[in-house]
Design a protein around this motif. Structure first.
Motif, PDB file in Angstrom:
ATOM      1  N   ALA A 123     -53.815 -37.821 135.373  1.00  0.00           N
ATOM      2  CA  ALA A 123     -52.454 -37.640 135.891  1.00  0.00           C
ATOM      3  C   ALA A 123     -52.474 -36.705 137.094  1.00  0.00           C
ATOM      4  CB  ALA A 123     -51.544 -37.082 134.804  1.00  0.00           C
ATOM      5  N   PRO A 124     -51.618 -36.928 138.087  1.00  0.00           N
ATOM      6  CA  PRO A 124     -51.643 -36.093 139.286  1.00  0.00           C
ATOM      7  C   PRO A 124     -51.276 -34.633 139.049  1.00  0.00           C
ATOM      8  CG  PRO A 124     -49.758 -37.583 139.313  1.00  0.00           C
ATOM      9  CD  PRO A 124     -50.633 -38.022 138.187  1.00  0.00           C
ATOM     10  N   VAL A 125     -50.553 -34.355 137.967  1.00  0.00           N
ATOM     11  CA  VAL A 125     -50.138 -32.983 137.665  1.00  0.00           C
ATOM     12  C   VAL A 125     -50.475 -32.669 136.215  1.00  0.00           C
ATOM     13  CG1 VAL A 125     -48.167 -31.415 137.389  1.00  0.00           C
ATOM     14  CG2 VAL A 125     -48.300 -32.920 139.386  1.00  0.00           C
ATOM     15  N   THR A 126     -51.046 -31.494 135.995  1.00  0.00           N
ATOM     16  CA  THR A 126     -51.298 -30.999 134.640  1.00  0.00           C
ATOM     17  C   THR A 126     -50.504 -29.717 134.430  1.00  0.00           C
ATOM     18  OG1 THR A 126     -53.522 -31.941 134.497  1.00  0.00           O
ATOM     19  CG2 THR A 126     -53.030 -30.095 133.038  1.00  0.00           C
ATOM     20  N   MET A 127     -49.753 -29.675 133.357  1.00  0.00           N
ATOM     21  CA  MET A 127     -49.004 -28.470 132.993  1.00  0.00           C
ATOM     22  C   MET A 127     -49.613 -27.894 131.728  1.00  0.00           C
ATOM     23  SD  MET A 127     -44.889 -27.912 132.337  1.00  0.00           S
ATOM     24  CE  MET A 127     -44.761 -28.838 130.791  1.00  0.00           C
ATOM     25  N   ILE A 128     -49.890 -26.605 131.731  1.00  0.00           N
ATOM     26  CA  ILE A 128     -50.386 -25.940 130.536  1.00  0.00           C
ATOM     27  C   ILE A 128     -49.235 -25.190 129.866  1.00  0.00           C
ATOM     28  CG2 ILE A 128     -52.720 -25.714 131.457  1.00  0.00           C
ATOM     29  CD1 ILE A 128     -52.111 -22.751 131.960  1.00  0.00           C
ATOM     30  N   GLU A 129     -49.307 -25.111 128.549  1.00  0.00           N
ATOM     31  CA  GLU A 129     -48.312 -24.342 127.800  1.00  0.00           C
ATOM     32  C   GLU A 129     -49.022 -23.365 126.879  1.00  0.00           C
ATOM     33  OE1 GLU A 129     -44.879 -24.587 124.325  1.00  0.00           O
ATOM     34  OE2 GLU A 129     -45.905 -26.426 124.941  1.00  0.00           O
ATOM     35  N   PHE A 130     -48.711 -22.087 127.008  1.00  0.00           N
ATOM     36  CA  PHE A 130     -49.138 -21.083 126.040  1.00  0.00           C
ATOM     37  C   PHE A 130     -48.061 -21.014 124.972  1.00  0.00           C
ATOM     38  CE2 PHE A 130     -51.535 -19.607 129.783  1.00  0.00           C
ATOM     39  CZ  PHE A 130     -52.799 -19.509 129.228  1.00  0.00           C
ATOM     40  N   THR A 131     -48.471 -21.206 123.707  1.00  0.00           N
ATOM     41  CA  THR A 131     -47.504 -21.324 122.626  1.00  0.00           C
ATOM     42  C   THR A 131     -48.015 -20.619 121.384  1.00  0.00           C
ATOM     43  OG1 THR A 131     -46.199 -22.951 121.360  1.00  0.00           O
ATOM     44  CG2 THR A 131     -48.483 -23.530 121.829  1.00  0.00           C
ATOM     45  N   ASP A 132     -47.101 -20.051 120.619  1.00  0.00           N
ATOM     46  CA  ASP A 132     -47.436 -19.409 119.344  1.00  0.00           C
ATOM     47  C   ASP A 132     -46.739 -20.184 118.245  1.00  0.00           C
ATOM     48  OD1 ASP A 132     -47.081 -17.540 117.006  1.00  0.00           O
ATOM     49  OD2 ASP A 132     -48.173 -16.164 118.315  1.00  0.00           O
ATOM     50  N   MET A 133     -47.464 -20.522 117.195  1.00  0.00           N
ATOM     51  CA  MET A 133     -46.930 -21.376 116.137  1.00  0.00           C
ATOM     52  C   MET A 133     -45.750 -20.747 115.404  1.00  0.00           C
ATOM     53  SD  MET A 133     -48.941 -24.064 116.213  1.00  0.00           S
ATOM     54  CE  MET A 133     -48.832 -24.825 114.614  1.00  0.00           C
ATOM     55  N   ARG A 134     -45.555 -19.430 115.549  1.00  0.00           N
ATOM     56  CA  ARG A 134     -44.466 -18.749 114.846  1.00  0.00           C
ATOM     57  C   ARG A 134     -43.318 -18.376 115.779  1.00  0.00           C
ATOM     58  NH1 ARG A 134     -46.226 -13.705 112.566  1.00  0.00           N
ATOM     59  NH2 ARG A 134     -44.572 -13.907 111.006  1.00  0.00           N
ATOM     60  N   CYS A 135     -43.374 -18.827 117.012  1.00  0.00           N
ATOM     61  CA  CYS A 135     -42.370 -18.463 118.011  1.00  0.00           C
ATOM     62  C   CYS A 135     -41.171 -19.410 117.933  1.00  0.00           C
ATOM     63  CB  CYS A 135     -43.000 -18.514 119.402  1.00  0.00           C
ATOM     64  SG  CYS A 135     -41.826 -18.556 120.770  1.00  0.00           S
ATOM     65  N   PRO A 136     -39.956 -18.909 117.697  1.00  0.00           N
ATOM     66  CA  PRO A 136     -38.794 -19.793 117.596  1.00  0.00           C
ATOM     67  C   PRO A 136     -38.450 -20.484 118.904  1.00  0.00           C
ATOM     68  CG  PRO A 136     -38.103 -17.492 117.597  1.00  0.00           C
ATOM     69  CD  PRO A 136     -39.596 -17.483 117.474  1.00  0.00           C
ATOM     70  N   PHE A 137     -38.747 -19.847 120.043  1.00  0.00           N
ATOM     71  CA  PHE A 137     -38.455 -20.471 121.324  1.00  0.00           C
ATOM     72  C   PHE A 137     -39.468 -21.570 121.651  1.00  0.00           C
ATOM     73  CE2 PHE A 137     -36.590 -16.182 121.712  1.00  0.00           C
ATOM     74  CZ  PHE A 137     -35.272 -16.556 121.893  1.00  0.00           C
ATOM     75  N   CYS A 138     -40.712 -21.391 121.194  1.00  0.00           N
ATOM     76  CA  CYS A 138     -41.699 -22.464 121.330  1.00  0.00           C
ATOM     77  C   CYS A 138     -41.244 -23.669 120.524  1.00  0.00           C
ATOM     78  CB  CYS A 138     -43.069 -21.991 120.842  1.00  0.00           C
ATOM     79  SG  CYS A 138     -43.745 -20.576 121.755  1.00  0.00           S
ATOM     80  N   ALA A 139     -40.725 -23.416 119.331  1.00  0.00           N
ATOM     81  CA  ALA A 139     -40.209 -24.499 118.496  1.00  0.00           C
ATOM     82  C   ALA A 139     -39.014 -25.166 119.153  1.00  0.00           C
ATOM     83  CB  ALA A 139     -39.825 -23.952 117.121  1.00  0.00           C
ATOM     84  N   GLN A 140     -38.147 -24.373 119.762  1.00  0.00           N
ATOM     85  CA  GLN A 140     -36.971 -24.930 120.438  1.00  0.00           C
ATOM     86  C   GLN A 140     -37.399 -25.844 121.575  1.00  0.00           C
ATOM     87  OE1 GLN A 140     -34.317 -21.941 122.002  1.00  0.00           O
ATOM     88  NE2 GLN A 140     -33.286 -23.402 123.344  1.00  0.00           N
ATOM     89  N   PHE A 141     -38.364 -25.416 122.375  1.00  0.00           N
ATOM     90  CA  PHE A 141     -38.861 -26.257 123.462  1.00  0.00           C
ATOM     91  C   PHE A 141     -39.447 -27.547 122.909  1.00  0.00           C
ATOM     92  CE2 PHE A 141     -42.687 -27.713 125.676  1.00  0.00           C
ATOM     93  CZ  PHE A 141     -42.128 -28.141 126.870  1.00  0.00           C
ATOM     94  N   ASP A 142     -40.264 -27.437 121.857  1.00  0.00           N
ATOM     95  CA  ASP A 142     -40.935 -28.607 121.303  1.00  0.00           C
ATOM     96  C   ASP A 142     -39.932 -29.618 120.743  1.00  0.00           C
ATOM     97  OD1 ASP A 142     -43.984 -29.293 120.431  1.00  0.00           O
ATOM     98  OD2 ASP A 142     -42.577 -30.068 118.959  1.00  0.00           O
ATOM     99  N   ARG A 143     -38.886 -29.128 120.119  1.00  0.00           N
ATOM    100  CA  ARG A 143     -37.893 -30.018 119.509  1.00  0.00           C
ATOM    101  C   ARG A 143     -36.947 -30.632 120.532  1.00  0.00           C
ATOM    102  NH1 ARG A 143     -37.109 -25.666 115.476  1.00  0.00           N
ATOM    103  NH2 ARG A 143     -35.349 -25.060 116.778  1.00  0.00           N
ATOM    104  N   ASP A 144     -36.459 -29.794 121.464  1.00  0.00           N
ATOM    105  CA  ASP A 144     -35.339 -30.207 122.313  1.00  0.00           C
ATOM    106  C   ASP A 144     -35.743 -30.726 123.687  1.00  0.00           C
ATOM    107  OD1 ASP A 144     -33.874 -29.254 120.191  1.00  0.00           O
ATOM    108  OD2 ASP A 144     -33.301 -27.370 121.176  1.00  0.00           O
ATOM    109  N   THR A 145     -36.810 -30.182 124.251  1.00  0.00           N
ATOM    110  CA  THR A 145     -37.124 -30.458 125.653  1.00  0.00           C
ATOM    111  C   THR A 145     -38.381 -31.291 125.845  1.00  0.00           C
ATOM    112  OG1 THR A 145     -36.137 -28.297 126.153  1.00  0.00           O
ATOM    113  CG2 THR A 145     -37.343 -29.374 127.923  1.00  0.00           C
ATOM    114  N   LEU A 146     -39.414 -31.020 125.055  1.00  0.00           N
ATOM    115  CA  LEU A 146     -40.671 -31.740 125.214  1.00  0.00           C
ATOM    116  C   LEU A 146     -40.495 -33.254 125.107  1.00  0.00           C
ATOM    117  CD1 LEU A 146     -43.702 -31.788 125.654  1.00  0.00           C
ATOM    118  CD2 LEU A 146     -44.011 -31.336 123.202  1.00  0.00           C
ATOM    119  N   PRO A 147     -39.707 -33.779 124.147  1.00  0.00           N
ATOM    120  CA  PRO A 147     -39.561 -35.241 124.094  1.00  0.00           C
ATOM    121  C   PRO A 147     -39.005 -35.839 125.376  1.00  0.00           C
ATOM    122  CG  PRO A 147     -38.801 -34.241 122.049  1.00  0.00           C
ATOM    123  CD  PRO A 147     -39.030 -33.111 123.013  1.00  0.00           C
ATOM    124  N   GLU A 148     -38.074 -35.142 126.029  1.00  0.00           N
ATOM    125  CA  GLU A 148     -37.525 -35.642 127.293  1.00  0.00           C
ATOM    126  C   GLU A 148     -38.569 -35.609 128.391  1.00  0.00           C
ATOM    127  OE1 GLU A 148     -33.488 -34.506 128.384  1.00  0.00           O
ATOM    128  OE2 GLU A 148     -33.397 -33.309 126.542  1.00  0.00           O
TER     129      GLU A 148
END
Length: 292
Positions: A123-148
């Motif tokens: 892919a022309p662009v690679t995005m990295i994500e630093f994430t913690d399995m216990r972080c509520p905001f990481c969970a929010q991103f994964d649930r609400d934004t990542l699918p889009e």
């Protein structure tokens, strides 16, 4: 490296003062004023950019002098080498196989067999994500934004996302990341973290005891549960998680989730519009037309 934040981002729990809105920082950082937020975010961005530049200069010098590189002794482990091993692949010396492409900062793994990534390795662009399995905001991103993001950019072949799990919130975070990597050994890393984040509370840091971690493995269809239970206690996985956490700290990341594309960064579970601007800019810089 510049860092974007958005003061209108949702705040599902009171934020530590050193984390931007929509991000989570370790508890020892709490109790400062809003000016501290800007200082810390600015420092993190500056440190990240400086390390990216150092990695690029080192890589360029190695390519200009292959004889000197080959004559040296076995190099000490570096952030670049650790990045190459984070996805469970073989660790290689940076001079032999840089973790990033010719124009990358050395944080991308670029491994086609990486279980901790989604999207085409080319892919022309690679995005990295630093994430913690216990972080509520990481969970929010994964649930609400990542699918889009996945539907618009990953599925169209324009974006690859590589996950870097960290243990910012203690041994429970490390244990959960080890479990995710154990699932990854059976090809279920992304499915595993998706299940963990889907069950996460909107506030606070879940404990994620061993029995729950095993239940998540069953939920996502990890085939060999006995192997999973053994792997999730493997000291080698603990070392991988610690190396990933150290890499984040060396890059100046002080809160999660944190996203990087090249030398640009963005902190927090921000609205989809902010991610679209972030990714579209990177696509345009790469000579690609952003997805409609």
């Amino acid at each position: 490296m510049s860092t974007s934040t958005n003061p209108s981002s949702p705040q599902p729990e009171p934020l530590p003062s050193t984390a931007p809105d929509g991000a989570d920082a370790p508890s020892q950082s709490r109790g400062r004023g809003s000016g501290r937020i800007l200082i810390v975010v600015g420092i993190a961005a500056a440190v990240f950019a400086a390390l990216v530049l150092v990695a690029q200069l080192t890589k360029n010098r190695s390519s200009e002098s292959p004889t000197a590189a080959s004559a040296s002794a076995t190099p000490a482990p570096t952030a670049t080498a650790q990045a190459a091993s984070d996805g469970g692949g073989e660790q290689q010396a940076p001079s032999a196989s840089p973790a990033a492409g010719d124009d990358g900062p050395g944080l991308e793994r670029n491994d086609p067999d990486d279980p901790m990534a989604i999207g085409d390795v080319d892919a022309p662009v690679t995005m990295i994500e630093f994430t913690d399995m216990r972080c509520p905001f990481c969970a929010q991103f994964d649930r609400d934004t990542l699918p889009e993001i996945q539907k618009k950019y990953v599925d169209s072949g324009q974006l690859r996302i590589e996950f870097h799990d960290v243990s910012f919130f203690g041994p429970e975070s490390e244990r959960a990341a080890m479990a995710a990597r154990a699932a990854g050994r059976q090809g279920k890393y992304v499915e595993y973290i998706t299940a963990v984040y889907a069950a996460a509370p909107e506030r606070g840091h879940p404990e994620l005891p061993d029995d729950e971690l095993v239940d998540f493995a069953r939920e996502v269809g990890v085939e060999d549960i006995d192997r999973f239970k053994k792997d999730m206690k493997d000291p080698a996985l603990a070392e991988e998680v610690r190396a990933s956490t150290q890499q984040a700290q060396m890059a100046g990341v002080t809160s999660v989730p944190f996203f990087g594309i090249g030398m640009q960064g963005m902190a927090g579970a921000q609205p989809i519009e902010n991610f679209e601007e972030f990714i579209d800019t990177a696509l345009e810089d790469a000579g690609e037309k952003p997805a409609e």
